[in-house]
Design an enzyme around this catalytic site. Structure first.
Site, PDB file in Angstrom:
ATOM      1  CB  THR A 104      -0.908   0.010   1.235  1.00  0.00           C
ATOM      2  OG1 THR A 104      -1.763  -1.134   1.199  1.00  0.00           O
ATOM      3  CG2 THR A 104      -1.765   1.274   1.273  1.00  0.00           C
ATOM      4  CE  LYS A 179      -5.449  -1.857   1.764  1.00  0.00           C
ATOM      5  NZ  LYS A 179      -4.151  -2.534   1.691  1.00  0.00           N
TER       6      LYS A 179
END
Length: 283
Positions: A104, A179
């Site tokens: 991420t 995300k």
């Protein structure tokens, strides 16, 4: 350029063999892929070797050996290092590799990477996941994908070995945007769960019994049903920092996100959950 056709003959490299990389490698091996990887932590290397992953010396060796490299390290700064250092993936691959970033990272950094690598011949996919460690072990994660459509579809069979739901959401960086949104909602739900159940307990009602009811009510959410607050949450500060930094760049006010960031910090302090002692990330 390497011309491997995804399938049993393709070699997948994994940089980062911890709680994400090891189970992903195990699923890929079970499907017939060759899997190589690296990690600076001896314990992670040892566990990866036990499931059959061929452990190499570093990212350059992985880049040299693999047709696709999946990066699953923690921070933008670590992605930068494993890509661009003298022992990085690009040094070993010399442009002949596709790279999927399962880490991420901030969308801004993803778009910066795309610009920096535009002339390199490297294929870029972003591939962050959701649903946590248990879903990684069972091969049921959800993937937020981004990148060139043909490139993404080329590697979809590999992704299907460890994911039950795969969304290709647009160009490179789109997966990281999704995300980021996922994490904003996740931490907001966890904050609301914590405050509501503390109030329930203070008013003399059993919070566990109330939780059972809430999990079947209109208040149901993933973090409530999975008892996510009982698991480590090392990425909360990073996740909210990404959202708030991107909001600054986009010149949009996200007051709830700012509040959630502080609520999660308070939760961790109250419950003795370790917090980062330094601000990690790209400088």
């Amino acid at each position: 350029m390497k011309q491997a056709i995804p399938g049993k003959q393709a070699t997948i490299g994994i940089v980062g063999l911890g709680k994400m990389g090891r189970p992903v490698g195990r699923h890929l091996l079970a499907a017939g892929y060759s899997v190589v990887g690296c990690d600076p932590v001896e314990a992670a290397r040892s566990e990866a070797g036990k499931v059959g992953i061929t452990v190499l010396d570093g990212p350059a060796a992985v880049g040299r050996a693999a047709d696709l490299v999946l990066i699953v390290v923690g921070f933008d700064s670590e992605v930068e290092t494993v890509l661009f250092s003298d022992d990085g993936i690009l040094a070993g691959a010399q442009g002949e590799v596709d790279i999927a970033i399962g880490s991420t990272i901030s969308p801004s950094y993803a778009w910066e990477l795309e610009q920096r690598l535009a002339a390199s011949g490297v294929g870029l996919i972003d591939l962050p996941s959701a649903r946590g460690e248990a879903a990684l072990e069972t091969g049921d994660v959800l993937l937020f994908g981004g990148g060139d459509t043909a490139l993404f579809e080329k590697w979809r069979p590999a992704f299907e070995t460890f994911a039950s739901d795969i969304f290709h959401l647009g160009g490179f960086g789109a997966g990281q945007v999704a995300k980021m949104a996922n994490n904003m909602i996740l931490w907001a739900c966890m904050s609301a769960n914590d405050e509501a159940l503390r109030l329930v307990e203070k008013m003399g009602v059993d919070p566990q019994r109330v939780r059972e009811a809430l999990c079947l009510s209109s208040a149901q959410n993933w973090s409530l049903t999975t008892r996510a607050e009982e698991k480590p949450m090392p990425w909360s500060e990073k996740d909210m920092r990404i959202a708030l930094d991107e909001a600054d760049h986009a010149r949009i006010s996200l007051p709830l996100a700012g509040t959630v960031s502080e609520v999660i910090k308070g939760y961790k302090i109250r419950n003795g959950i370790p917090m980062p002692s330094t601000r990690k990330g790209r400088t």
